[in-house]
Write an enzyme that holds these catalytic residues in place. Structure first.
Site, short mmCIF file in Angstrom:
data_model
loop_
_atom_site.label_atom_id
_atom_site.label_comp_id
_atom_site.label_asym_id
_atom_site.label_seq_id
_atom_site.Cartn_x
_atom_site.Cartn_y
_atom_site.Cartn_z
N SER A 124 -1.21 -1.04 3.17
CA SER A 124 -0.04 -0.21 3.48
C SER A 124 -0.40 1.23 3.83
CB SER A 124 0.88 -0.21 2.25
OG SER A 124 1.85 0.81 2.36
N GLU A 126 1.10 3.58 2.75
CA GLU A 126 1.28 4.36 1.50
C GLU A 126 -0.08 4.76 0.91
OE1 GLU A 126 4.17 5.52 -0.50
OE2 GLU A 126 4.72 5.50 1.60
N TYR A 148 2.26 2.28 -6.62
CA TYR A 148 2.19 1.28 -5.55
C TYR A 148 1.03 1.60 -4.59
CZ TYR A 148 3.37 -1.09 -1.16
OH TYR A 148 3.30 -1.84 0.00
#
Ligand code: NAP
Ligand code: F7E
Length: 329
Positions: A124, A126, A148
């Site tokens: 991801s 992120e 996460y």
């Protein structure tokens, strides 16, 4: 020649788009489903006729080994995760176990059952978090800003590690935000399009949001799952950024979504500190040159069409719900 694929996270947004894509290419597709009686099985069966089901959980090593032994796949797509950043702050350990260590569990299961299985890991954007450069590419250093993001960084590196240590065909797709009418209601795009439809129909009056200044590189999930498949068809395993290269703020998303139903977003959007995060990722934008040149991947749905597609779908769903409500009263 298409073979057999196992998808974890089949009941999520990407799971159904990927399953539909693989089924259309002639794959035999197995979906790993957790829980005693997962309520989303019916929805997946409807969208993806022909799916075969296996029980398993990324928290349970032996269930993953058993699933692989049963279906003997050529390809495994690991989409299963706790994927909601806001929840990861509240359930950091659960997120680490599922989104992080879950990757090692499935890689270990592959190593034991058949190390020739090709593996896709859902990494991801992120992981870039507090970005070190703009736009972000495969070589941009990581600085995750949530449990996460940290768990995904672990999943990414363990995927690279199994490739380098055991010569396994493991790929990591570093995907930027991708959305669709199937996006969960907890994510900001769908929260906005769902609210815009309900406000237009007079069901609700307002929507409460957190940080509307944050910016994301939003694409369409149906385009992104094609990149996952392409990665596993290459001669050698590698990592790829998948993104549109354009970034927009949550504020702009609101403006467009409400305009689509003839409303001014400023009359309906309120801010609520409950939706702010302990640490924020302010702006993301990806450079997908490698995916475009090496995989031949491209986006087919742009930002405007994505917003229109999501609002249109939510309007239709809300109108249908109203009709059914009226008919049963
Ligand atoms: P999603 O809609 O939240 O789906 C998550 C899936 O993970 C669900 O099917 C869920 O199944 C499953 N899952 C949760 N815990 C599990 C466990 N312990 N064992 C097995 N499965 C479990 O996510 P998505 O948007 O489709 O994203 C797919 C993947 O890509 C995720 O790994 C996500 O982190 C990653 N990703 C997403 C984006 C994006 O913008 N969408 C971008 C980059 C990366 P249940 O039905 O049992 O809950
Ligand atoms: O937030 C802001 C929020 O939850 C986007 C996941 O698929 O993409 C997703 O993660 C932005 C953030 O997605 C609200 O603070 C404002 O800045 O839709 P989101 P995300 O956190 O970017 C990445 C690539 C993944 O890998 C993840 O799995 O919007 N925001 N107000 C809000 N966000 C939410 N959810 N709700 C609000 O009310």
């Amino acid at each position: 020649m298409p073979g057999t694929a196992l998808i974890t996270g089949i009941t999520g947004q990407d799971g159904t788009y990927l399953a539909q894509h693989l089924l259309s290419l002639g794959y035999q597709v197995y979906g790993l489903v957790r829980g005693q009686n997962n309520p989303k099985i019916g929805m997946v069966d409807q969208l993806c006729p022909g799916i075969e089901w296996l029980e398993g959980d990324l928290l349970d090593q032996s269930s993953l080994i058993a699933a692989l032994e049963t279906c003997q796949p050529d390809e495994v797509y690991n989409l299963g995760a706790i994927s909601f950043v806001a929840l990861s702050f509240k359930q950091a350990i659960n997120t680490g176990e599922t989104t992080g260590l879950g990757v090692t569990r499935i890689l270990e299961a592959i190593r034991v059952v058949n190390p020739k299985i090709r593996f896709y890991q859902a990494s991801s954007s992120e992981m870039f978090g507090k970005v070190r450069e703009t736009p972000q590419n495969e070589l941009t250093p990581f600085h995750p800003r949530s449990p996460y993001g940290v768990a995904k960084a672990y999943g990414h590196y363990i995927t690279v590690n199994y490739r380098e240590s055991f010569g396994m065909f493991t790929c990591s797709g570093i995907l930027f935000n991708h959305e669709s009418p199937r996006r969960g209601l907890e994510f900001v795009t769908r929260k906005i399009t769902h609210a815009a439809a309900r406000i237009k129909l007079g069901i609700d009056q307002t929507i409460a949001l957190g940080n509307i200044d944050s910016k994301r590189d939003w694409g369409f999930a149906g385009d992104y799952v094609k990149a996952m498949h392409l990665m596993l068809q290459q001669e050698a395993p590698d990592d790829y950024v998948v993104a549109t290269g354009h970034t927009h703020s949550v504020r702009e998303f609101c403006e467009l979504a409400f305009a689509h139903v003839g409303l001014d977003w400023q009359d309906h959007v309120v801010t609520d500190p409950r939706f702010l995060r302990p640490a924020e990722v302010d702006v993301l934008v990806g450079d997908a040159t490698k995916a475009r040149t090496k995989l031949g991947w491209k986006t087919e749905v742009d930002f405007g069409h994505l917003v229109a597609m999501m609002v249109g779908s939510d309007m239709e769903a809300q109108r249908t719900a109203q009709r059914i409500g009226a008919a049963t009263r």
